[in-house]
Design a protein around this motif. Structure first.
Motif, short mmCIF file in Angstrom:
data_model
loop_
_atom_site.label_atom_id
_atom_site.label_comp_id
_atom_site.label_asym_id
_atom_site.label_seq_id
_atom_site.Cartn_x
_atom_site.Cartn_y
_atom_site.Cartn_z
N GLY A 262 54.75 54.01 21.89
CA GLY A 262 55.49 53.55 23.07
C GLY A 262 54.55 53.25 24.22
O GLY A 262 53.39 53.68 24.21
N PRO A 263 55.04 52.48 25.19
CA PRO A 263 54.19 52.14 26.33
C PRO A 263 53.75 53.38 27.09
O PRO A 263 54.45 54.40 27.05
CB PRO A 263 55.09 51.25 27.19
CG PRO A 263 56.47 51.51 26.73
CD PRO A 263 56.40 51.94 25.31
N SER A 264 52.61 53.32 27.77
CA SER A 264 52.13 54.50 28.47
C SER A 264 53.09 54.84 29.61
O SER A 264 53.75 53.97 30.17
CB SER A 264 50.72 54.29 29.00
OG SER A 264 50.63 53.06 29.64
N GLY B 34 55.66 56.64 29.00
CA GLY B 34 56.96 56.78 28.38
C GLY B 34 57.35 58.21 28.07
O GLY B 34 58.48 58.47 27.67
N HIS C 232 48.46 54.73 19.49
CA HIS C 232 48.71 53.30 19.69
C HIS C 232 48.32 52.53 18.45
O HIS C 232 48.37 51.30 18.44
CB HIS C 232 47.91 52.79 20.90
CG HIS C 232 48.37 53.36 22.19
ND1 HIS C 232 49.64 53.16 22.67
CD2 HIS C 232 47.76 54.15 23.10
CE1 HIS C 232 49.79 53.80 23.83
NE2 HIS C 232 48.66 54.41 24.10
N VAL D 138 60.47 55.05 25.24
CA VAL D 138 60.36 54.20 26.42
C VAL D 138 61.09 54.91 27.56
O VAL D 138 62.23 55.35 27.38
CB VAL D 138 60.99 52.81 26.17
CG1 VAL D 138 60.87 51.94 27.43
CG2 VAL D 138 60.33 52.11 25.00
N GLU D 139 60.44 55.05 28.67
CA GLU D 139 61.03 55.65 29.87
C GLU D 139 61.73 56.98 29.59
O GLU D 139 62.84 57.22 30.05
CB GLU D 139 62.01 54.65 30.51
CG GLU D 139 61.28 53.48 31.16
CD GLU D 139 62.20 52.28 31.38
OE1 GLU D 139 63.39 52.39 31.04
OE2 GLU D 139 61.70 51.27 31.87
N ARG E 8 63.16 46.48 24.96
CA ARG E 8 61.90 47.03 25.48
C ARG E 8 60.94 47.34 24.33
O ARG E 8 59.73 47.15 24.43
CB ARG E 8 62.15 48.32 26.28
CG ARG E 8 62.60 48.12 27.72
CD ARG E 8 61.56 47.41 28.57
NE ARG E 8 60.22 47.99 28.52
CZ ARG E 8 59.76 48.90 29.35
NH1 ARG E 8 60.53 49.33 30.32
NH2 ARG E 8 58.55 49.36 29.24
N PHE F 238 57.28 45.79 23.49
CA PHE F 238 56.11 46.67 23.28
C PHE F 238 55.45 46.36 21.96
O PHE F 238 54.23 46.19 21.87
CB PHE F 238 56.57 48.14 23.33
CG PHE F 238 55.53 49.10 22.84
CD1 PHE F 238 54.41 49.37 23.60
CD2 PHE F 238 55.67 49.72 21.60
CE1 PHE F 238 53.43 50.25 23.13
CE2 PHE F 238 54.70 50.58 21.14
CZ PHE F 238 53.59 50.85 21.90
N ALA G 106 53.51 43.17 21.82
CA ALA G 106 52.23 43.28 22.52
C ALA G 106 51.19 44.01 21.67
O ALA G 106 50.07 43.54 21.51
CB ALA G 106 52.43 43.98 23.86
N VAL G 107 51.56 45.19 21.11
CA VAL G 107 50.53 45.96 20.38
C VAL G 107 50.20 45.35 19.03
O VAL G 107 49.07 45.40 18.59
CB VAL G 107 50.89 47.46 20.18
CG1 VAL G 107 50.68 48.24 21.44
CG2 VAL G 107 52.28 47.63 19.64
#
Lengths: 263, 299
Positions: A43-45, A47, A213, A229-230, A250, A254, A257-258
C-alpha cells in the motif's frame, strides 16, 4: 471475542484502531493470517502498514480493537469481558515469540554479528554462552554469513546487515516473523540476497507478515496479500486476484504505479 | 585585467606527460615560527634566571606532606567524579521520565546546583553543621554533624553534587544520541528495560559521553583545589601549609603546578584508552583487528 478462532489461525486482528494525536492511522483494520502462511502487506506510504505491524508486536498499543496471536491477545488479558493490560514481564514473554525485522536493521552497533544474534538467547532465554554461540553460528550460516560472524555492523553491507537482523530475530525461535519494509533501505543490487533468505524462510513453513513494496516478491511468495490505504484494508485475498482484479480505485492507482516501476 | 590572460597555455605547448613541480615557498611561516620560538626561549630564560629557587622546588616535590596532599586530591576528585556520574545518570533518567514529578525534581536539581558558584556550595557544605547540628535517624541514631561532615566529606559532597548537575545534561545528551530503534530491537527480543539500558543503550551512550566526562574529570582535578578554602588537606592546601612556615611561596606553588600537570596528563592518556574501548564497532581500524580470532575459534 465472539467466535474462537480455529487452530490453524496464527494471527487475527479485529477492528484495530490507532491515532497519533489528531491523525488516525488505523481505522478499524481486520486481518487473518493462517499458520505457515506468508502474508504480504502493501500500500502507499502513510497507509498504516508499519503501524499495524508494530501493534502486532506490541511496540504500539491500539486505541481500540484486539490483536490475537497464537492463542492470546497481544498486551491484554480478557477477564470478565474486560481487557486488562498485561504487566510488562508477561507482555515481554509474548513479544519474544514474535520476531521483528526493521527497515533500518537496528543492529546493535557495538556488538559483532555473532554477538547481535547471541544477545537474545543469552540475556532473555538464559542460554549458556557455548550453546548460544553454536546456535548463533548456525543461524548466521542459515543466512549465508558465517564468514562475517566477527564483523561489526559498520563493516557489513546493507544486505548483510539485514540478513544478520533476520538471524537475530530467528535466534529467539519465534512463532511469527514480522518484516517492516526489510528491503526499502537497501541499494537495488542488495535487495535480492535479503529476499532470497526470506524465500527460504517462507519455504520452511515460518508464519510471516511482510510489509513490502516488492510486488514481485509478494506475487511469488505470498499466500495472501493485503493492500492498505488510509488506515483500512482495501483489498485482501490471494495475490493473483488482488493484483489482477483490484476493485478499489485507490488500489488500482497504487498498483499501476508500483507494477509499472517494478517490471 | 583578468589573471587568466597570463595563465593561458596553448594545448600544443603541453608536450610532456610528467613535469617537475615547484611548490610555493612560505617565508611568512618561517618568520612567524622564528619569532615565536625566540619569545618562548626568552620566557623560559626569564623564569630560569628569575627569583625561583629551583633546588627548593626539587626538594619539596616529594616530601611526605605533599604526597599526602596528592593522595587526598586524587581521592576527592575520584569520589566527587563517581558521585557526579551516578547523580548524572539518575537525574538524566528522571528528566527523561514520563513522570512529571521526577522530571520537575531533576530540573530543580540542575537549576539550583548549576546556578550557584561551586565555591559557595563548598562553604555551605562545610558549614552545614550550623543548619543541622546533629544528623541520623531521630530517636535511633544520632551523630554530631561536625564529626561526620569533615572538610574531606564536605569537599566530596559539594564537588560531586555540583558535578552531577552538569553530568545530568551530558548523560541526557548521550541517551538522546542512541536511536530509538535500538530499544525497539531489544524489546522485540523480549529484553527488559533494565537489560536494554545496561547492555544496549548505556554502552552506546558511554561512547558519546566519554570525551566530555574526560574533560570534566580533568576539570574536577583542578577544581578540587578550591577545597583548600575549607581546609581540606589536598595538594594546594599542603603546599600552603609548607609555605606559611618557610616562606618559599613561589617554589611551593611550582611544586603544586608540576603535580597538577602530571595528574592531568595521566588522565588524558587514560581517557584515550577508555575512548578506544567504547569506540568498538565504530572505529574501523580497531574493529578490523578484532576480526582475526575467527580461525582461532574453530574449536
Amino acid at each position: 471475542m465472539n467466535q474462537i478462532p480455529n487452530a490453524s489461525i496464527a494471527v487475527k486482528a479485529v477492528n484495530v484502531t490507532k491515532s497519533f494525536g489528531q491523525t488516525q492511522v488505523l481505522r478499524g483494520v481486520d486481518l487473518e493470517v493462517r499458520k505457515g502462511e506468508v502474508f504480504c502487506l502493501l500500500g502507499p506510504s502513510g497507509g498504516g502498514k508499519s503501524t499495524l505491524l508494530r501493534c502486532i508486536n506490541h511496540l504500539e498499543t491500539p486505541d481500540d480493537g484486539v490483536i490475537w496471536v497464537d492463542g492470546a491477545i497481544v498486551g491484554y488479558e480478557l477477564r470478565g469481558g474486560v481487557l486488562h493490560e498485561l504487566p510488562p514481564r508477561v507482555a515481554r514473554a509474548q513479544q519474544r515469540k514474535i520476531g521483528m525485522v526493521f527497515q533500518h536493521f537496528n543492529l546493535f552497533p557495538h556488538k559483532t554479528a555473532l554477538e547481535n544474534v547471541m544477545e537474545g538467547p543469552l540475556v532473555v532465554l538464559k542460554q549458556g554462552k557455548d550453546e548460544a554461540q553454536t546456535k548463533a553460528l548456525a543461524r548466521l550460516e542459515q543466512v549465508g554469513l558465517a564468514e562475517q560472524a566477527h564483523h561489526y555492523p559498520s563493516q557489513l553491507s546493507g544486505g548483510q546487515k539485514q540478513r544478520v537482523a533476520i538471524a537475530r530475530a530467528l535466534a529467539m525461535e519465534p512463532e511469527l516473523m514480522l518484516f517492516d519494509e526489510p528491503t526499502s533501505a537497501l541499494d537495488p543490487e542488495l535487495v535480492g540476497e535479503v529476499l532470497s533468505v526470506m524465500k527460504d524462510l517462507a519455504a520452511s513453513g515460518t508464519t510471516m507478515i511482510v510489509v513490502t513494496h516488492e510486488v514481485g516478491f509478494a506475487r511469488a511468495v505470498a499466500d495472501c496479500v493485503g493492500i492498505m490505504v488510509e488506515g483500512t484494508m482495501r483489498e485482501f485475498g490471494d495475490p493473483e486476484t488482488v493484483f489482477s482484479n483490484p476493485s478499489d480505485p485507490r488500489v488500482q492507482a497504487f498498483l499501476a504505479a508500483v507494477i509499472e516501476q517494478d517490471f | 585585467m583578468s589573471p587568466h590572460a597570463d595563465l593561458r597555455v596553448e594545448l600544443a605547448q603541453l608536450t610532456n606527460r610528467t613535469y617537475q613541480v615547484r611548490k610555493l615557498s612560505h617565508p611568512g611561516r618561517w618568520a612567524a615560527g622564528i619569532i615565536v620560538a625566540i619569545l618562548v626561549i626568552l620566557l623560559v630564560a626569564a623564569f630560569a634566571q628569575g627569583q625561583i629557587d629551583w633546588p627548593v622546588v626539587a626538594e619539596f616535590l616529594t616530601t611526605a606532606t605533599i604526597m599526602k596532599g596528592i593522595v587526598n586530591t586524587l581521592l576527592i576528585s575520584a569520589l566527587s567524579m563517581i558521585l557526579g556520574l551516578v547523580l548524572g545518570v539518575v537525574f538524566a533518567m528522571m528528566k527523561q521520565s514520563p513522570n512529571p514529578v521526577n522530571k520537575a525534581v531533576a530540573e530543580g536539581y540542575i537549576w539550583v546546583f548549576r546556578g550557584t558558584p561551586v565555591m559557595l556550595q563548598l562553604l555551605i557544605w562545610f558549614n552545614i553543621a550550623l543548619v543541622f547540628p546533629t544528623i541520623g535517624i531521630p530517636g535511633v541514631l544520632s551523630w554530631r554533624t561536625i564529626d561526620v561532615v569533615t572538610p574531606f566529606v564536605a569537599a566530596v559532597l559539594a564537588l560531586g553534587i555540583n558535578e552531577g548537575a552538569y553530568m545530568t545534561e551530558v548523560v541526557r545528551a548521550g541517551l538522546l544520541s542512541v536511536d530509538k530503534g535500538q530499544s525497539e530491537a531489544a524489546a522485540t527480543l523480549g529484553m527488559s528495560p533494565a537489560q536494554t539500558f545496561r547492555r544496549i543503550v548505556l554502552p552506546q551512550t558511554l561512547r558519546v559521553i566519554i570525551p566530555p566526562i574526560g574533560n570534566s574529570a580533568i576539570g574536577m582535578l583542578k577544581t578540587s583545589s578550591l577545597a583548600t578554602a575549607i581546609s581540606a588537606r589536598e595538594l594546594l592546601n599542603a603546599t600552603q601549609q609548607i609555605y606559611f612556615v618557610n616562606g618559599q611561596v613561589i617554589e611551593l606553588l611550582m611544586v603544586a603546578g608540576i603535580w597538577y600537570l602530571a595528574a592531568t596528563t595521566v588522565l588524558s592518556v587514560i581517557q584515550y584508552f577508555i575512548e578506544r574501548h567504547f569506540g568498538r564497532g565504530f572505529d574501523g581500524q580497531q574493529a578490523a583487528r578484532k576480526v582475526e580470532p575467527l580461525e582461532a575459534e574453530g574449536k
